[in-house]
Scaffold this motif. Structure first.
Motif, PDB file in Angstrom:
ATOM      1  N   ALA A  80      13.474  -0.362  85.333  1.00 52.65           N
ATOM      2  CA  ALA A  80      13.792   0.973  85.844  1.00 52.65           C
ATOM      3  C   ALA A  80      15.198   1.059  86.426  1.00 52.65           C
ATOM      4  N   MET A  81      15.898  -0.051  86.543  1.00 50.69           N
ATOM      5  CA  MET A  81      17.239  -0.037  87.132  1.00 50.69           C
ATOM      6  C   MET A  81      18.211   0.665  86.188  1.00 50.69           C
ATOM      7  N   PRO A  82      19.083   1.525  86.718  1.00 50.54           N
ATOM      8  CA  PRO A  82      19.974   2.330  85.855  1.00 50.54           C
ATOM      9  C   PRO A  82      20.939   1.487  85.031  1.00 50.54           C
ATOM     10  N   GLN A  83      21.357   0.313  85.536  1.00 51.20           N
ATOM     11  CA  GLN A  83      22.317  -0.495  84.768  1.00 51.20           C
ATOM     12  C   GLN A  83      21.734  -1.099  83.510  1.00 51.20           C
ATOM     13  N   PHE A  84      20.415  -1.017  83.355  1.00 45.41           N
ATOM     14  CA  PHE A  84      19.773  -1.520  82.140  1.00 45.41           C
ATOM     15  C   PHE A  84      19.198  -0.397  81.282  1.00 45.41           C
ATOM     16  N   ARG A  85      19.452   0.853  81.685  1.00 46.84           N
ATOM     17  CA  ARG A  85      18.951   1.989  80.920  1.00 46.84           C
ATOM     18  C   ARG A  85      19.864   2.258  79.731  1.00 46.84           C
ATOM     19  N   LEU A  86      19.274   2.758  78.667  1.00 47.20           N
ATOM     20  CA  LEU A  86      20.001   2.991  77.426  1.00 47.20           C
ATOM     21  C   LEU A  86      20.030   4.485  77.119  1.00 47.20           C
ATOM     22  N   GLN A 116      15.689   9.184  76.758  1.00 47.52           N
ATOM     23  CA  GLN A 116      16.267   8.822  78.049  1.00 47.52           C
ATOM     24  C   GLN A 116      15.392   7.820  78.798  1.00 47.52           C
ATOM     25  N   ASP A 117      14.344   7.297  78.151  1.00 43.47           N
ATOM     26  CA  ASP A 117      13.357   6.480  78.850  1.00 43.47           C
ATOM     27  C   ASP A 117      13.366   5.024  78.397  1.00 43.47           C
ATOM     28  N   LEU A 118      14.422   4.576  77.734  1.00 41.27           N
ATOM     29  CA  LEU A 118      14.453   3.215  77.207  1.00 41.27           C
ATOM     30  C   LEU A 118      15.288   2.297  78.077  1.00 41.27           C
ATOM     31  N   SER A 119      14.832   1.060  78.176  1.00 45.33           N
ATOM     32  CA  SER A 119      15.550   0.003  78.871  1.00 45.33           C
ATOM     33  C   SER A 119      15.891  -1.078  77.867  1.00 45.33           C
ATOM     34  N   ILE A 120      16.937  -1.820  78.145  1.00 43.42           N
ATOM     35  CA  ILE A 120      17.325  -2.919  77.264  1.00 43.42           C
ATOM     36  C   ILE A 120      16.231  -3.982  77.197  1.00 43.42           C
ATOM     37  N   LYS A 147      20.754  -5.876  70.241  1.00 41.53           N
ATOM     38  CA  LYS A 147      20.917  -5.577  71.665  1.00 41.53           C
ATOM     39  C   LYS A 147      22.031  -6.429  72.264  1.00 41.53           C
ATOM     40  N   MET A 148      22.781  -5.849  73.185  1.00 43.07           N
ATOM     41  CA  MET A 148      23.811  -6.556  73.927  1.00 43.07           C
ATOM     42  C   MET A 148      23.676  -6.172  75.401  1.00 43.07           C
ATOM     43  N   PHE A 149      23.419  -7.167  76.246  1.00 44.27           N
ATOM     44  CA  PHE A 149      23.221  -6.891  77.667  1.00 44.27           C
ATOM     45  C   PHE A 149      24.546  -6.487  78.305  1.00 44.27           C
ATOM     46  N   PRO A 150      24.468  -5.606  79.326  1.00 44.92           N
ATOM     47  CA  PRO A 150      23.240  -5.140  79.989  1.00 44.92           C
ATOM     48  C   PRO A 150      22.602  -3.892  79.355  1.00 44.92           C
ATOM     49  N   ASN A 151      23.386  -3.060  78.643  1.00 44.06           N
ATOM     50  CA  ASN A 151      22.788  -1.803  78.174  1.00 44.06           C
ATOM     51  C   ASN A 151      23.501  -1.257  76.930  1.00 44.06           C
TER      52      ASN A 151
END
Length: 325
Positions: A80-86, A116-120, A147-151
């Protein structure tokens, strides 16, 4: 000879006596078993095992349960953290084609990817992103997703390439070579596609985005536009418009069905659609256009009539318009 009543009575008493003897023997065996000393169970015979279970196994199970619960809670918190939201701003097109500008590619991401509801960390991220793109008219095929972290998510796509534009009250329609409406843009937001010729003179009803514009005049104009783009004529000659207002001779059967409008008022009278029976071969028309471009340096209001097999005509539109008046 029938048995006498006395003999039947003796048999009945014998049967009852035998049954009584069996019942007594059974009670004797049960009494013997109940009187025997009971053996202690496994729990009572293994005090060391009991001690081990209470001292190590039970605490370990509690710790594992707490760690599992804590890990799930932590994972849900991290997701749920914004820095991992896609979102669409974190999508990158790996194989962006040469004709597509970077900001135009970003616009495709914005239209195709609306979640707007996806996380990495979402385990179904790849399949969800793929499904989003597969539904969009721009996309012919999803080639790769990584995928490439963080988002950030890198995507490889095969796109429909627009080859012509159509302007209507609803906006600017972008069409591929097959006539599919890949997008409908606000006229003020189509700067990335101003190099595409505008198709004019059509009479059919515009379709929805993603649908086929099933109009023979549109199809003929798109075929000509694709040739002009491939031959680099669109930019070199300043192609502005492809008119099909006289398609099938609906205004004047003696005139060209397709007319290409250039800057400074010059026009190319193309003839009929590509591969139409009886038309001048395509390679000859292209040769005629090159010859006209070489001779018409700085000319204005000229008609380049290339639809005849044996000659190319140059005609001043001022004279023609004056004669028509």
């Amino acid at each position: 000879m029938p048995r006498s009543p006395r003999k039947r009575s003796d048999d009945l008493r014998s049967s009852r006596a035998a049954s009584a003897r069996k019942s007594g023997a059974s009670r004797t065996r049960k009494s013997a078993v109940s009187d025997a000393p009971r053996q202690p169970g496994w729990w009572s015979r293994n005090p060391d095992s009991r001690k081990f279970i209470f001292q190590f196994v039970v605490p370990l199970a509690v710790i594992v349960g707490m760690l599992t619960f804590g890990a799930r809670m932590a994972f849900a918190y991290v997701r749920a953290m914004p820095q991992f939201r896609l979102d669409a701003g974190h999508l990158v097109m790996d194989n962006r084609p040469h004709w597509l500008k970077q900001d135009a590619a970003q616009s495709i991401h914005m239209k195709a990817f609306r979640r707007q509801d996806l996380s990495i960390f979402d385990p179904e991220l790849v399949s969800k992103v793929s499904a989003e793109y597969a539904r969009d008219p721009w996309v012919l095929k999803v080639v790769s997703i990584s995928k490439m972290f963080p988002n950030q998510v890198n995507v490889g796509l095969v796109l429909r390439e627009p080859v012509g534009r159509v302007s209507s009250e609803l906006g600017t329609y972008l069409l591929d070579i097959n006539g599919i409406v890949v997008d409908i843009l606000n006229p003020s937001h189509d700067m990335n596609y101003r190099h595409l010729p505008m198709i004019a003179g059509w009479e059919s009803e515009p379709p929805l985005r993603g649908d086929l514009w099933d109009d023979p005049s549109i199809a003929a104009a798109l075929g000509v536009s694709k040739v002009l783009l491939d031959e680099k004529f669109t930019e070199a000659l300043g192609v502005e418009q492809i008119s099909v207002c006289n398609f099938k001779g609906r205004k004047d059967p003696r005139e060209s069905e397709i007319v290409i409008h250039l800057h400074e008022g010059n026009q190319i009278h193309w003839g009929r659609g590509i591969n139409t029976y009886g038309e001048v071969p395509l390679h000859e028309k292209l040769k005629k256009i090159r010859e006209c471009a070489a001779k018409a340096q700085g000319s204005i209001n000229l008609d380049w009539i290339i639809r005849y097999p044996d000659k190319t005509l140059y005609r001043s539109r001022e004279l023609v318009d004056g004669a028509r008046q």
